[in-house]
Design an enzyme around this catalytic site. Structure first.
Site, PDB file in Angstrom:
ATOM      1  N   GLY A 305       0.913  -1.380   0.099  1.00 56.92           N
ATOM      2  CA  GLY A 305       0.078   0.094  -0.047  1.00 56.92           C
ATOM      3  C   GLY A 305       0.973   1.100  -0.121  1.00 56.92           C
ATOM      4  O   GLY A 305       1.973   1.263  -0.380  1.00 56.92           O
ATOM      5  N   GLU A 306       0.402   2.343   0.664  1.00 54.52           N
ATOM      6  CA  GLU A 306       1.274   3.441   0.786  1.00 54.52           C
ATOM      7  C   GLU A 306       1.542   4.339  -0.652  1.00 54.52           C
ATOM      8  O   GLU A 306       2.155   5.087  -0.670  1.00 54.52           O
ATOM      9  CB  GLU A 306       2.503   3.338   1.580  1.00 54.52           C
ATOM     10  CG  GLU A 306       2.124   2.363   2.820  1.00 54.52           C
ATOM     11  CD  GLU A 306       3.469   2.485   3.728  1.00 54.52           C
ATOM     12  OE1 GLU A 306       4.589   2.683   3.007  1.00 54.52           O
ATOM     13  OE2 GLU A 306       3.529   1.608   4.707  1.00 54.52           O
ATOM     14  N   GLY A 307       0.801   3.660  -1.647  1.00 52.92           N
ATOM     15  CA  GLY A 307       1.111   4.226  -3.042  1.00 52.92           C
ATOM     16  C   GLY A 307       2.387   3.831  -3.638  1.00 52.92           C
ATOM     17  O   GLY A 307       2.784   4.166  -4.694  1.00 52.92           O
TER      18      GLY A 307
END
Length: 340
Positions: A305-307
């Site tokens: 996640g987290e971009g």
């Protein structure tokens, strides 16, 4: 069937009345591609990525002067159900890590000259526990979507959507189950690393949430309010604003795709400007992409996640554009073109 709250009327209108893209710009890109020193179509999806930039930037010579990854961070009441091995406090701690440069996404963006912006969404006020109550009321959900629209007002020319929020893989699974059917067990995965008991708690939480809210899951935006989260609402807003601001979007993994799934459920054409960066190792993501009719750019076994996946997709797009702009033509290189 309950009527959709008027708070969502403008959002629905923006999702339905979407710009169609610039096919003349695509034609100009294809014309240049045909002159470059390579067989036609031989760079495959790299060529498609440049066409995508041209179409949605409305530029026959697309540019990447201000690519930006946005991370929206929110907390979730459903963590009270033991769905994550990490406490909610980790969300704020990771936000600090992003801004201090210590996270994977920070390093990817720094290396490849991609701007990184992090938006905290009332971390001190978790959403409602979806097994007990609605995550958000309709007005707050609509306001959070609007906030996401404003967050991308700095004229980025390519936007990556990412998120941070302990418990949000459970939330995303609930959204998918509400949109596409099935049980919690069909959609939940191990997220941040839950054991078998934790996985069972996640599935049970989704099932209880679906049962509790079943009479109100009548519209994609109602689903977002009842079982969603602030970061997913804000990512939806960013996705909408990007379309109207002529900026293509690169979507991260399992959770970020939930925002696109909501948009698609309102109007499938509303995500035409989106590239899906990768297929997550999180179970269920491949199923969602199939529902959306989208082919992921990468398959790296990522589930951070987290971009981070979005940023890696943006690296590929930057590379594709650099090649398109800087390759020699047959004439420039004095290379004989194919015979006709």
């Amino acid at each position: 069937m309950p009527a959709l709250n008027p708070a969502f009327s403008d959002i629905v209108e923006l999702l339905v009345a979407v710009p169609e893209g610039d096919e003349a710009a695509v034609a100009a890109v294809r014309a240049r591609e045909g002159l470059l020193t390579k067989p036609a179509g031989s760079l495959g999806r790299l060529e498609e990525l440049v066409e995508n930039l041209a179409r949605w930037q409305y530029r026959s010579s697309p540019r990447l002067d201000n690519p930006m990854v946005t991370i929206f961070a929110g907390n979730h009441g459903v963590t009270d159900q033991g769905v994550s091995p990490y406490p909610r406090e980790v969300t704020a701690q990771m936000v600090a890590n992003f801004t201090n440069g210590g996270a994977a996404i920070s390093q990817i963006c720094a290396l490849h000259e991609i701007n990184l912006r992090v938006f905290e969404l009332a971390l001190e006020l978790p959403t409602g526990d979806i097994t007990q109550e609605a995550a958000l009321d309709d007005q707050m959900c609509a306001a959070t979507i609007a906030y996401g629209m404003e967050a991308v007002a700095g004229k980025p020319d390519l936007i990556g959507l990412g998120e941070m929020g302990i418990g949000n893989t459970t939330i995303a699974a609930a959204i998918y189950a509400a949109l596409y059917g099935g049980t919690g067990a069909d959609w939940v995965g191990r997220g941040t690393g839950v054991d078998d008991a934790g996985l069972a708690r996640k599935a049970d939480a989704v099932d209880r949430a679906l049962a509790l809210h079943k009479d109100e899951l009548t519209h994609p935006l109602a689903i977002l309010a009842r079982v969603g989260g602030r970061e997913i609402a804000a990512m939806l807003g960013a996705l909408i604003a990007a379309r109207h601001q002529k900026a293509p979007v690169v979507v991260d993994g399992f959770v970020a795709t939930a925002a696109a799934a909501i948009a698609h459920a309102v109007n499938p054409a509303a995500i035409d400007h989106c590239i899906f960066a990768h297929v997550s190792a999180e179970s269920g993501h491949a199923q969602v992409l199939e529902h959306l009719g989208k082919r992921p750019l990468l398959d790296l076994g990522m589930r951070l996640g987290e971009g981070s996946g979005a940023a890696m997709g943006m690296v590929m797009i930057k590379t594709a554009l650099h090649v398109h702009n800087n390759m020699s033509t047959f004439a420039d290189a004095s290379v004989t073109d194919r015979t006709h």
